[in-house]
Structures are given as C-alpha cells and as structure tokens.
Write an enzyme that holds these catalytic residues in place. Structure first.
Site, mmCIF file in Angstrom:
data_model
loop_
_atom_site.group_PDB
_atom_site.id
_atom_site.type_symbol
_atom_site.label_atom_id
_atom_site.label_comp_id
_atom_site.label_asym_id
_atom_site.label_seq_id
_atom_site.Cartn_x
_atom_site.Cartn_y
_atom_site.Cartn_z
ATOM 1 N N ARG A 165 8.971 4.375 1.328
ATOM 2 C CA ARG A 165 8.894 3.528 1.920
ATOM 3 C C ARG A 165 7.549 4.276 2.718
ATOM 4 O O ARG A 165 8.218 4.703 4.050
ATOM 5 C CB ARG A 165 10.011 3.803 2.990
ATOM 6 N N SER A 237 16.245 -3.828 6.168
ATOM 7 C CA SER A 237 16.786 -2.264 6.005
ATOM 8 C C SER A 237 16.028 -1.832 7.581
ATOM 9 O O SER A 237 15.056 -1.835 7.486
ATOM 10 C CB SER A 237 16.429 -1.266 4.789
ATOM 11 N N GLU A 333 12.586 2.476 9.600
ATOM 12 C CA GLU A 333 12.109 1.769 8.617
ATOM 13 C C GLU A 333 11.099 0.984 9.021
ATOM 14 O O GLU A 333 10.098 0.922 8.898
ATOM 15 C CB GLU A 333 12.495 1.257 7.347
#
Ligand code: EPU
Length: 337
Positions: A165, A237, A333
C-alpha cells in the site's frame, strides 16, 4: 487556458460522501490540458491537491486551494508479444472498467483486483491490492507530469518503489506530479493467483478456474463483505494491516493464541487490522453516524450526514484502543485532508 470552477462541493467527488467545498477545481482531460493548467500555475491558488476517484480520501474541512481532478480517458494496446500485451490507460479511466476490459479480452493479471473503487491513475499511488495480488505485479510504467516545471516523466516499477500500500507517490513525489497514464503488462497465458483462502473457497462453486470466473468470484466476496460506497459512504480499508517484528508478534500470541498472522519475511509479521479492531469491540459499534462496518471492521462507514471530523474522531478512538490493548499503532491508509 483551462477553465477553473469555483466553490465546488466535493461531496460527489469522495466515496465517504462527506460535505466539503473546494475553492477552485480543474478537470484536465488530456496531457496538453494538464500542461496548460500547470504552466498557468499561480501560487495564490496553493495548496494543490490531485484527486482521483475520491475513494481513498477523507475531507475534514473545506479545501482552500486548487483541486486537480484529471479526467484523461482511453485504453489502448501499445505492445504485444506471444506471452504479453501492454495496455496503456488514461488516469481518468474507472479502475473496474479497465479490469473488465482486460477480462473480456482474456488478459490475465488484474482479475483479483476486480471491484476496487477509484480511477486508474490512483492504482500505482497506493499500490492497490486484494486477494493475493498487488497492482505492482502488472505495472510496466507510470507516466506523469511534474508540477514544478511541467517535465514529463516515465517511471519503471523499480523507480516507483512499490511496497505494501505504498509507493514513491506517497513520499518523494507526494503532490509533486500528476499521473497521466499507466501501462500494464498483462499475460495471455492462464497464470492465476488463487491461494487467498476466501477466493479458494468461492472458486469451488465454479466449474473451472478462468479469468472471468475469478473476476466474478472476487466481486461476490467483496459484495458479501464490503459496503458499496454508492449506498454507504466509505473509503475501503481505513487502516493498513500493521507489520511488526516477529518477536513482538510472538509475545502478543502468548495472550491471544488464535491471532491471525502472516509472514512477510524472516523478521517481520503482518497482523490483521480487522482482527485487532474486532478484539477491541469496535466491530459494528455505531457512534452517531459512523461505524466500523459490521462485516469488515477495517472499513469505517458513514451512515449519512457524518462529517470528516466525526470519522477522524472515531478512527482516533480505534487507534487508541488498539494501542492500549496490543501496543500497536494502526496507520491510516486513507489520505486525510
Ligand atoms: N478479520 C476479522 N474480523 C473481521 C474480518 C476479518 O478478524 O470481521 C480477520 C480474519 O482473520 C481474516 C483477516 O482479518 O482472515 C483478513 O481479512 P480480509 O480477508 O477481509 O482482508 P484484510 O486484510 O482485512 C485486505 C485489504 C483489503 C482487501 C482484502 C482482500 C488492506 C489494508 N486491506 O483486508 O483491501 O480487499 O485484504 O485481499 O490491506 C482496501 O484497501 O480498501 C481493501 C478493501
């Protein structure tokens, strides 16, 4: 010169569906329009922020500068060998439309990434990933324009510094360039990634494993677990899965023998943020209009009418709980503005 819009509501441009306004907004539809916009770049319009599909961003206040929302379209075949085809896509193409295009053309590589909201241009930024695949596995190159001097650059996957990520676009090149095109290298051969437990289970319902069935299976799993932002505001997320030392994971496991943990390398272990959040009793707990989704608590949802600050306060409470119970810091995130 490319027209700027003023005092624009950002509500339709973020999947959380929170209300905020942008002082200025520009929607360049080609490389030339991006260059034109940047060459007339005026510092009184700072700060600048590049907004893709708005599926990984949370606005907590009005944006006082210029939002650049590139809309470059087009999907074209640029190179082909016996084994591979390279597809170049404009940053403004919807991500799932691109996956659909590949699947319909029997090209393999992106099918596990079906159903992810957002635009193609954002895919390398956070190196989107799901069901055992990360987009970096298929990226051939990323084209961008530097905001400082309009220089056109093309980055190889190595130069993009991809990791979980993460990429150079979240660090050295954060807000420094506009991604215009991404080229993906897709396989003509049937090489599939099906080891992820949820996917393996779902694929048992199909007569054979092929690119089309993997796409369908992934979409089914996502529909069962993840809220559709069209009906329930969210940004996927909210936190990353934390990566910690093997030693620390072992010490936590003494108290929680059933804790899920995945080996990253010899030294590091990835834990499940969803599990940690659930253990701290946040799964399905609603405060005001905000909730850690009852089927997947890693996703924070807006039941309608929550502000960005409501969401951020809720997220901070989760972080505090997880830190208190497990001594682990959950990293967001989502980009918070
Ligand atoms: N789990 C729980 N409780 C839950 C849900 C999950 O304890 O309610 C635990 C289980 O142990 C489960 C594990 O979490 O086995 C993993 O759950 P899941 O397969 O749903 O994946 P995840 O690690 O929570 C990641 C990505 C998702 C991606 C899925 C599938 C991150 C931050 N998230 O979630 O990506 O769809 O894997 O590959 O890496 C996104 O980035 O927006 C996103 C949705």
């Amino acid at each position: 010169m490319l027209a700027l819009q003023e005092n624009i509501s950002l509500q339709p441009y973020n999947t959380f569906g929170v209300g905020a306004k942008a002082r200025w907004m520009a929607m360049p539809g080609s490389t030339e329009e991006v260059m034109d916009l940047l060459s007339h770049n005026r510092s009184e319009r700072d700060p600048k922020f590049i907004l893709g599909g708005g599926s990984n961003v949370l606005f907590t206040q009005d944006f006082t500068g210029l939002i650049i929302h590139p809309r470059i379209k087009g999907i074209e075949k640029v190179r082909e060998s016996d084994e591979f085809i390279c597809i170049r896509a404009g940053c403004g193409e919807n991500w799932d439309d691109l996956v659909d295009y590949c699947v319909r053309n029997n090209l393999n590589g992106l099918e596990n990434l079906s159903g992810i909201p957002g635009n193609t241009g954002a895919s390398p930024v956070q190196n989107i990933g799901a069901y055992g695949v990360e987009v970096k596995d298929c990226i051939e190159s990323v084209e961008a324009i530097m905001m400082s001097d309009c220089e056109r650059i093309r980055l190889s996957p190595k130069e993009c510094k991809f990791s979980y990520r993460d990429s150079i676009f979240k660090h050295e090149l954060k807000n420094a360039c506009i991604i215009t095109y991404v080229t993906y290298r897709l396989s003509k051969n049937a090489v599939f990634t099906t080891h992820y437990p949820d996917l393996q289970k779902e694929l048992k319902k199909y007569p054979e494993v092929n690119v089309k069935n993997i796409r369908e299976a992934v979409i089914t799993i996502r529909k069962n677990k993840l809220p559709d932002p069209e009906y329930l505001g969210n940004a996927g997320s909210f936190f990353k899965n934390p990566v910690i030392s093997k030693q620390k994971a072992e010490s936590i496991r003494q108290s929680f023998p059933s804790m899920p943990a995945y080996k990253c390398d010899d030294e590091r272990i990835k834990l499940s943020a969803a599990w940690l959040i659930e253990q701290c009793q946040w799964k399905g707990r609603k405060i005001g209009r905000v909730e850690a989704y009852n089927k997947q608590p890693l996703v924070i949802v807006n039941h309608g009418g929550a502000t960005g600050n409501d969401v951020i306060e809720y997220a901070h409470m989760i972080q505090q709980s997880v830190s208190k119970h497990f001594g682990i810091t959950l990293e967001m995130e989502v980009t918070v503005l």
